[in-house]
Design an enzyme around this catalytic site. Structure first.
Site, PDB file in Angstrom:
ATOM      1  N   THR A 180       0.840  -1.196   0.000  1.00 42.51           N
ATOM      2  CA  THR A 180       0.000   0.000   0.000  1.00 42.51           C
ATOM      3  C   THR A 180       0.879   1.251   0.000  1.00 42.51           C
ATOM      4  OG1 THR A 180      -0.283  -0.498   2.364  1.00 42.51           O
ATOM      5  CG2 THR A 180      -2.187  -0.841   0.939  1.00 42.51           C
ATOM      6  N   ARG A 221       4.364   2.586  -2.599  1.00 45.73           N
ATOM      7  CA  ARG A 221       4.578   2.906  -4.010  1.00 45.73           C
ATOM      8  C   ARG A 221       4.942   1.644  -4.792  1.00 45.73           C
ATOM      9  NH1 ARG A 221       2.545   6.996  -2.586  1.00 45.73           N
ATOM     10  NH2 ARG A 221       3.206   9.134  -2.982  1.00 45.73           N
ATOM     11  N   GLU A 238       3.227   2.564 -12.463  1.00 44.61           N
ATOM     12  CA  GLU A 238       2.412   3.663 -11.972  1.00 44.61           C
ATOM     13  C   GLU A 238       1.585   4.290 -13.108  1.00 44.61           C
ATOM     14  OE1 GLU A 238       4.217   5.572  -8.210  1.00 44.61           O
ATOM     15  OE2 GLU A 238       5.849   5.568  -9.634  1.00 44.61           O
ATOM     16  N   HIS A 294      -4.169   2.401  -7.134  1.00 47.30           N
ATOM     17  CA  HIS A 294      -3.616   3.418  -6.232  1.00 47.30           C
ATOM     18  C   HIS A 294      -4.774   4.184  -5.578  1.00 47.30           C
ATOM     19  CE1 HIS A 294       0.245   5.954  -5.507  1.00 47.30           C
ATOM     20  NE2 HIS A 294      -0.488   5.828  -4.410  1.00 47.30           N
TER      21      HIS A 294
END
Length: 333
Positions: free
Chosen positions: A242, A244, A273, A297
């Site tokens: 939780t 990056r 990402e 995210h």
């Protein structure tokens, strides 16, 4: 620090990027304070330079504000980050140029991230995804989730022991889970004072049934969970990230999940990402696997937290441009 002069041309605040649907919260705060407001959707550092070169303040969610952009800024005084982590900002370059960097203290999403980490853990440990999929396919059998192990008495390892990790530990204790933690920046006695066993990184990796990553992304944590580390986890272990995405090597994790080095994973971010990319496509091999739950995210998200982070970032910019001290500065200038 120069105070804002309402009689001169208004100073400009650029929102480099945002995914909130609109920028009305920020616009209201910034324009009401007498500043000019510009909202953009930058996906690269060159985009940031193009829109914010002459801005007095920059607010960023995902867009990289690195040394190249910072060196191009002609009059920027503050870079405000939507959120707590500042890995998208080159803080050293900003400091050299006399630009203040601010963030939002992690209280804004402490409960949300802690809840989400436990949700990912439960989804994997209780095989919720597998049961749901099999049931929808017409298989009504408890055996379709085998094997499932009792939570009570198992060990959760926390990488880092900041406020969010402590909130996760509190929730885990309610399930009867023993909590251990590794944080090289904290006095072990302070960890033990919270009823959590302080351990070395090696112990964390080797003892955890559930290993939760809640560390910041930096040079020392990038790809910290590579093939070597993943092979040392228990074959029954579940990895939860939780933090990056790039802290975990996706290639190594795919191999670990595919070949059974570990039992499962719950990820709130992946290495590439996606929010930082233009025209992203879901081609990551991890999406093919059944023993991983992936969320976009979103751990920080609630209606309350989103409003708080937007309001705080905008107000922080107004404070700095108005000559007041920032409430959450990351650097000293």
């Amino acid at each position: 620090m120069t105070s804002h002069n309402p009689s001169s041309r208004p100073e400009t605040v650029v929102i480099a990027d945002y995914d909130f649907g609109d920028a009305d919260v920020e616009r209201s705060i910034i324009e009401q304070a007498g500043f000019q407001f510009v909202a953009a959707q930058c996906k690269s550092e060159d985009d940031v330079i193009a829109v914010a070169r002459d801005a007095h303040a920059v607010v960023a969610q995902y867009a990289t504000v690195g040394a190249k952009a910072i060196d191009s800024f002609t009059q920027c005084r503050v870079i405000a980050r939507y959120g707590t982590g500042v890995d998208i900002v080159d803080v050293e370059a900003a400091t050299r140029k006399g630009i203040l960097v601010t963030n939002v203290p992690n209280e804004w999403c402490e409960d949300e991230v802690a809840d989400h980490a436990v949700a990912l853990l439960l989804a994997e440990a209780r095989k919720v995804r597998q049961y749901d999929r099999q049931t929808r396919a017409g298989e009504w059998r408890w055996q379709s989730g085998q094997p499932i192990y009792r939570l009570r008495g198992r060990v959760m390892g926390l990488l880092a022991f900041g406020a969010i990790a402590r909130a996760i530990a509190l929730r885990a204790s309610g399930f009867g889970i023993k909590v251990i933690a590794h944080d090289p920046f904290m006095d072990p006695a302070a960890i033990e004072a919270e009823g959590v066993e302080a351990v070395s990184f090696d112990e964390l990796v080797e003892r955890s049934d559930f290993l939760v990553i809640q560390a910041p992304l930096n040079a020392s944590t990038h790809h910290m969970f590579d093939e070597t580390v993943l092979r040392r986890l228990k074959p029954t272990a579940i990895l939860i990230n939780t933090a990056r995405g790039p802290i975990v090597s996706d290639r190594a994790l795919y191999q670990a999940l595919k070949e059974g080095w570990i039992a499962g994973a719950g990820l709130d971010d992946i290495e590439e990402e996606p929010a930082k990319q233009r025209d992203w496509k879901p081609t990551n091999p991890l999406f093919e696997l059944e023993n991983v739950v992936i969320t976009p995210h979103a751990a920080y998200y609630s209606e309350e937290s989103i409003h708080t982070v937007r309001q705080f970032a905008a107000e922080e910019v107004v404070r700095v441009l108005s000559g007041q001290p920032a409430l959450s500065p990351v650097n000293s200038i």
